[in-house]
Write a protein that holds these residues in place. Structure first.
Motif, PDB file in Angstrom:
ATOM      1  N   VAL A  41       0.850  -1.374   0.038  1.00  0.00           N
ATOM      2  CA  VAL A  41       0.059   0.049  -0.013  1.00  0.00           C
ATOM      3  C   VAL A  41       0.758   1.296  -0.266  1.00  0.00           C
ATOM      4  CG1 VAL A  41      -1.809  -1.307   1.051  1.00  0.00           C
ATOM      5  CG2 VAL A  41      -0.230   0.189   2.467  1.00  0.00           C
ATOM      6  N   PRO A  42       0.285   2.438  -0.266  1.00  0.00           N
ATOM      7  CA  PRO A  42       1.144   3.533  -0.369  1.00  0.00           C
ATOM      8  C   PRO A  42       1.716   4.292   0.790  1.00  0.00           C
ATOM      9  CG  PRO A  42      -1.122   4.154  -1.390  1.00  0.00           C
ATOM     10  CD  PRO A  42      -0.849   2.448  -0.997  1.00  0.00           C
ATOM     11  N   HIS A  43       0.802   4.205   1.820  1.00  0.00           N
ATOM     12  CA  HIS A  43       1.099   5.062   3.153  1.00  0.00           C
ATOM     13  C   HIS A  43       2.597   4.832   3.386  1.00  0.00           C
ATOM     14  CE1 HIS A  43      -0.675   7.600   5.878  1.00  0.00           C
ATOM     15  NE2 HIS A  43      -0.303   6.761   6.836  1.00  0.00           N
ATOM     16  N   LEU A  44       2.898   5.824   4.250  1.00  0.00           N
ATOM     17  CA  LEU A  44       4.238   5.855   4.879  1.00  0.00           C
ATOM     18  C   LEU A  44       5.327   5.884   3.878  1.00  0.00           C
ATOM     19  CD1 LEU A  44       3.639   4.470   8.676  1.00  0.00           C
ATOM     20  CD2 LEU A  44       3.533   7.018   7.586  1.00  0.00           C
ATOM     21  N   GLY A  45       5.316   6.057   2.899  1.00  0.00           N
ATOM     22  CA  GLY A  45       6.353   5.932   1.788  1.00  0.00           C
ATOM     23  C   GLY A  45       6.248   4.570   1.143  1.00  0.00           C
ATOM     24  N   GLY A  46       5.151   3.799   1.318  1.00  0.00           N
ATOM     25  CA  GLY A  46       5.287   2.569   0.945  1.00  0.00           C
ATOM     26  C   GLY A  46       5.296   1.636   1.975  1.00  0.00           C
ATOM     27  N   SER A  47       4.179   0.579   2.105  1.00  0.00           N
ATOM     28  CA  SER A  47       4.512  -0.093   3.081  1.00  0.00           C
ATOM     29  C   SER A  47       3.977  -1.670   2.567  1.00  0.00           C
ATOM     30  CB  SER A  47       3.281   0.073   4.241  1.00  0.00           C
ATOM     31  OG  SER A  47       3.516   1.378   4.719  1.00  0.00           O
ATOM     32  N   THR A  48       4.434  -2.682   3.297  1.00  0.00           N
ATOM     33  CA  THR A  48       4.052  -4.143   3.133  1.00  0.00           C
ATOM     34  C   THR A  48       3.447  -4.439   4.218  1.00  0.00           C
ATOM     35  OG1 THR A  48       6.087  -4.455   2.043  1.00  0.00           O
ATOM     36  CG2 THR A  48       4.825  -6.356   2.734  1.00  0.00           C
ATOM     37  N   VAL A  49       2.284  -4.695   4.177  1.00  0.00           N
ATOM     38  CA  VAL A  49       1.124  -4.875   5.332  1.00  0.00           C
ATOM     39  C   VAL A  49       0.740  -6.431   5.288  1.00  0.00           C
ATOM     40  CG1 VAL A  49      -1.355  -4.530   6.269  1.00  0.00           C
ATOM     41  CG2 VAL A  49       0.078  -2.683   5.152  1.00  0.00           C
ATOM     42  N   ALA A  50       0.750  -7.140   6.271  1.00  0.00           N
ATOM     43  CA  ALA A  50       0.504  -8.581   6.683  1.00  0.00           C
ATOM     44  C   ALA A  50      -0.833  -8.782   7.179  1.00  0.00           C
ATOM     45  CB  ALA A  50       1.397  -9.102   7.493  1.00  0.00           C
ATOM     46  N   TYR A  51      -1.495  -9.635   6.361  1.00  0.00           N
ATOM     47  CA  TYR A  51      -2.866  -9.988   6.701  1.00  0.00           C
ATOM     48  C   TYR A  51      -3.084 -11.550   6.458  1.00  0.00           C
ATOM     49  CZ  TYR A  51      -3.687 -10.498   1.580  1.00  0.00           C
ATOM     50  OH  TYR A  51      -3.671 -10.833   0.195  1.00  0.00           O
ATOM     51  N   ALA A  52      -4.372 -11.884   7.013  1.00  0.00           N
ATOM     52  CA  ALA A  52      -4.685 -13.139   6.754  1.00  0.00           C
ATOM     53  C   ALA A  52      -6.089 -13.385   6.765  1.00  0.00           C
ATOM     54  CB  ALA A  52      -4.121 -14.125   7.964  1.00  0.00           C
ATOM     55  N   PHE A  53      -6.515 -14.157   5.941  1.00  0.00           N
ATOM     56  CA  PHE A  53      -8.146 -14.669   5.764  1.00  0.00           C
ATOM     57  C   PHE A  53      -8.286 -15.839   6.392  1.00  0.00           C
ATOM     58  CE2 PHE A  53      -8.522 -11.977   1.981  1.00  0.00           C
ATOM     59  CZ  PHE A  53      -9.596 -11.115   2.159  1.00  0.00           C
ATOM     60  N   ALA A  54      -9.156 -16.011   7.117  1.00  0.00           N
ATOM     61  CA  ALA A  54      -9.518 -17.232   7.548  1.00  0.00           C
ATOM     62  C   ALA A  54      -9.868 -18.351   6.888  1.00  0.00           C
ATOM     63  CB  ALA A  54     -10.869 -17.010   8.591  1.00  0.00           C
ATOM     64  N   ARG A  55     -10.682 -18.127   5.643  1.00  0.00           N
ATOM     65  CA  ARG A  55     -10.821 -18.967   4.720  1.00  0.00           C
ATOM     66  C   ARG A  55     -10.812 -18.250   3.372  1.00  0.00           C
ATOM     67  NH1 ARG A  55     -15.776 -21.919   7.551  1.00  0.00           N
ATOM     68  NH2 ARG A  55     -14.716 -22.682   9.512  1.00  0.00           N
ATOM     69  N   ALA A  56     -10.944 -19.057   2.213  1.00  0.00           N
ATOM     70  CA  ALA A  56     -11.026 -18.374   1.055  1.00  0.00           C
ATOM     71  C   ALA A  56     -12.048 -17.290   0.677  1.00  0.00           C
ATOM     72  CB  ALA A  56     -11.056 -19.499   0.092  1.00  0.00           C
ATOM     73  N   TYR A  57     -11.665 -16.013   0.218  1.00  0.00           N
ATOM     74  CA  TYR A  57     -12.746 -14.863   0.321  1.00  0.00           C
ATOM     75  C   TYR A  57     -13.757 -15.356  -0.567  1.00  0.00           C
ATOM     76  CZ  TYR A  57     -14.478 -10.186  -0.901  1.00  0.00           C
ATOM     77  OH  TYR A  57     -15.128  -9.085  -0.703  1.00  0.00           O
ATOM     78  N   ASP A  58     -14.889 -14.902   0.044  1.00  0.00           N
ATOM     79  CA  ASP A  58     -16.197 -15.079  -0.631  1.00  0.00           C
ATOM     80  C   ASP A  58     -16.849 -13.726  -1.009  1.00  0.00           C
ATOM     81  OD1 ASP A  58     -18.750 -15.711  -1.574  1.00  0.00           O
ATOM     82  OD2 ASP A  58     -19.310 -16.810   0.218  1.00  0.00           O
ATOM     83  N   PRO A  59     -16.646 -13.255  -2.350  1.00  0.00           N
ATOM     84  CA  PRO A  59     -17.246 -11.734  -2.621  1.00  0.00           C
ATOM     85  C   PRO A  59     -18.859 -11.624  -2.164  1.00  0.00           C
ATOM     86  CG  PRO A  59     -17.070 -12.916  -4.501  1.00  0.00           C
ATOM     87  CD  PRO A  59     -16.112 -13.832  -3.285  1.00  0.00           C
ATOM     88  N   GLY A  60     -19.614 -12.921  -2.053  1.00  0.00           N
ATOM     89  CA  GLY A  60     -21.080 -12.717  -1.645  1.00  0.00           C
ATOM     90  C   GLY A  60     -21.271 -12.611  -0.124  1.00  0.00           C
ATOM     91  N   LYS A  61     -20.346 -12.429   0.565  1.00  0.00           N
ATOM     92  CA  LYS A  61     -20.289 -12.401   2.208  1.00  0.00           C
ATOM     93  C   LYS A  61     -19.979 -11.253   2.469  1.00  0.00           C
ATOM     94  CE  LYS A  61     -18.298 -16.207   3.824  1.00  0.00           C
ATOM     95  NZ  LYS A  61     -17.906 -17.483   4.521  1.00  0.00           N
ATOM     96  N   PRO A  62     -20.366 -10.617   3.752  1.00  0.00           N
ATOM     97  CA  PRO A  62     -19.861  -9.410   4.289  1.00  0.00           C
ATOM     98  C   PRO A  62     -18.292  -9.698   4.783  1.00  0.00           C
ATOM     99  CG  PRO A  62     -21.818  -9.826   5.397  1.00  0.00           C
ATOM    100  CD  PRO A  62     -21.502 -11.013   4.442  1.00  0.00           C
ATOM    101  N   THR A  63     -17.668  -8.729   4.940  1.00  0.00           N
ATOM    102  CA  THR A  63     -16.222  -9.103   5.644  1.00  0.00           C
ATOM    103  C   THR A  63     -16.086  -8.428   6.973  1.00  0.00           C
ATOM    104  OG1 THR A  63     -15.178  -8.927   3.429  1.00  0.00           O
ATOM    105  CG2 THR A  63     -13.610  -8.274   5.281  1.00  0.00           C
ATOM    106  N   LEU A  64     -15.475  -8.986   7.850  1.00  0.00           N
ATOM    107  CA  LEU A  64     -15.003  -8.477   9.063  1.00  0.00           C
ATOM    108  C   LEU A  64     -13.781  -8.248   9.594  1.00  0.00           C
ATOM    109  CD1 LEU A  64     -15.928  -7.507  12.045  1.00  0.00           C
ATOM    110  CD2 LEU A  64     -15.816 -10.172  12.672  1.00  0.00           C
ATOM    111  N   VAL A  65     -13.062  -7.231   9.605  1.00  0.00           N
ATOM    112  CA  VAL A  65     -11.632  -7.060   9.702  1.00  0.00           C
ATOM    113  C   VAL A  65     -11.541  -7.069  11.224  1.00  0.00           C
ATOM    114  CG1 VAL A  65      -9.838  -5.030   9.457  1.00  0.00           C
ATOM    115  CG2 VAL A  65     -11.522  -5.466   7.721  1.00  0.00           C
ATOM    116  N   LEU A  66     -10.362  -7.781  11.390  1.00  0.00           N
ATOM    117  CA  LEU A  66     -10.140  -8.037  12.700  1.00  0.00           C
ATOM    118  C   LEU A  66      -8.379  -7.264  13.313  1.00  0.00           C
ATOM    119  CD1 LEU A  66     -10.608 -11.956  12.831  1.00  0.00           C
ATOM    120  CD2 LEU A  66     -12.115 -10.186  13.509  1.00  0.00           C
ATOM    121  N   VAL A  67      -8.692  -6.395  14.252  1.00  0.00           N
ATOM    122  CA  VAL A  67      -7.530  -5.690  14.345  1.00  0.00           C
ATOM    123  C   VAL A  67      -6.705  -5.816  15.803  1.00  0.00           C
ATOM    124  CG1 VAL A  67      -6.543  -3.214  14.425  1.00  0.00           C
ATOM    125  CG2 VAL A  67      -8.735  -3.658  13.013  1.00  0.00           C
ATOM    126  N   ASN A  68      -5.713  -6.279  15.754  1.00  0.00           N
ATOM    127  CA  ASN A  68      -4.936  -6.881  16.903  1.00  0.00           C
ATOM    128  C   ASN A  68      -4.550  -5.838  18.121  1.00  0.00           C
ATOM    129  OD1 ASN A  68      -2.980  -6.815  14.630  1.00  0.00           O
ATOM    130  ND2 ASN A  68      -1.561  -6.329  16.756  1.00  0.00           N
TER     131      ASN A  68
END
Length: 296
Positions: free
Chosen positions: A10-37
């Protein structure tokens, strides 16, 4: 097995590599819940949510590691919670996710609120857990919250000097975090897991600097009271009665500051600790399923 992380640029802070994980394969037909540690943890904080079929049936679970945490890295070395909120929104954009709910534990709660303020057209609702919307104020201490200045300052001082490549975060630091987050009854297996996870994440001088900056952010953050009227989405706040960091009395006052939302509800969890998603996952998971089902 460890949660499998991916990264996105992503472009923020001079360019960043942001780590993320999906619990299961992304399904565009469902809502998304972001989890912040929470402070010094990682996507692993949400193992109980990743393993729960009901939550996964209700939404795509997307855990994102904040600046200073896990495998997320930025070109620029300084960051704040506002930066993490911006980066999280840029991750959603990069992944092609137009709208999402956000659940955040402790510091994740105020990142969720910041995301809702910055992008009201993106954030559909927030679920803060075991959190506060204040700075580390005398007001919050009078309401039974911890003394974050006293907790963080010794670590900030101890982490001030550069270290060698063989440095790892001291176990005493990790134990202090675990005591505040899980309470006195942390199991030996859980303690060993988080010792290893912290020592994987915080090594060498880069790890020292990231941990110190994260500690400074926790101690010196800006309060959100005057800004909460800019949150427009529904709020479900879960607060444990055994939380050693932020109190139910504080949550009862602050939930009333969300004056321009469709609904602001405080759910008190009896016996709940600070890291509520881990200590009381049934309560958290059921609340998330109901909340998403109502507002998606």
């Amino acid at each position: 097995m460890p949660i499998e992380r991916q990264t996105v640029s992503v472009p923020h802070l001079g360019g960043s590599t942001v780590a993320y994980a999906f619990a299961r394969a992304y399904d565009p037909g469902k809502p998304t819940l972001v989890l912040v540690n929470s402070f010094s943890t990682s996507v692993e904080l949400y193992r109980a949510q990743f393993a729960d079929d009901a939550v996964n049936d209700a939404a795509n679970l997307l855990a994102i590691e904040l600046y200073g945490h896990g495998d997320t890295r930025a070109t620029w070395r300084q960051f704040t919670y506002w930066d993490s909120a911006v980066a999280n929104l840029q991750v959603l954009d990069a992944l092609g996710i137009a709208r999402a709910f956000v659940l955040g534990t402790s510091q994740g709660g105020w990142v969720a609120a910041r995301m809702a303020m910055l992008a009201p057209d993106v954030v559909q609702g927030i679920l803060p857990l075991g959190t506060s919307m204040d700075d580390e104020s005398e007001r919050s201490r009078e309401l039974g919250c911890w003394d974050g200045v006293a907790f963080c300052t010794p670590a900030i001082d101890d982490l001030a000097a550069p270290v060698g490549d063989d440095w790892v975060v001291p176990t005493e630091f990790v134990d202090a975090v675990l005591g505040a987050g899980f309470g006195a009854d942390t199991s030996d297996d859980e303690r060993a897991f988080w010792h290893a996870e912290h020592q994987r994440n915080y090594t060498g001088d880069d790890g020292r600097h990231r941990l110190r900056t994260a500690s400074i952010n926790l101690r010196d953050r800006d309060g959100l009271h005057a800004r909460l009227d800019d949150v427009r989405c529904p709020v479900r706040w879960l607060q444990g009665t055994a939380d050693q960091v932020y109190s139910v009395a504080n949550a009862e006052e602050e939930i009333r500051l969300f004056v321009n939302v469709p609904e602001a509800e405080l759910q008190v969890v009896e016996g709940g600790q600070h890291f509520l998603s881990s200590t009381h996952p049934k309560d958290v998971n059921a609340a998330a399923v109901e909340f998403i089902g109502r507002w998606a």
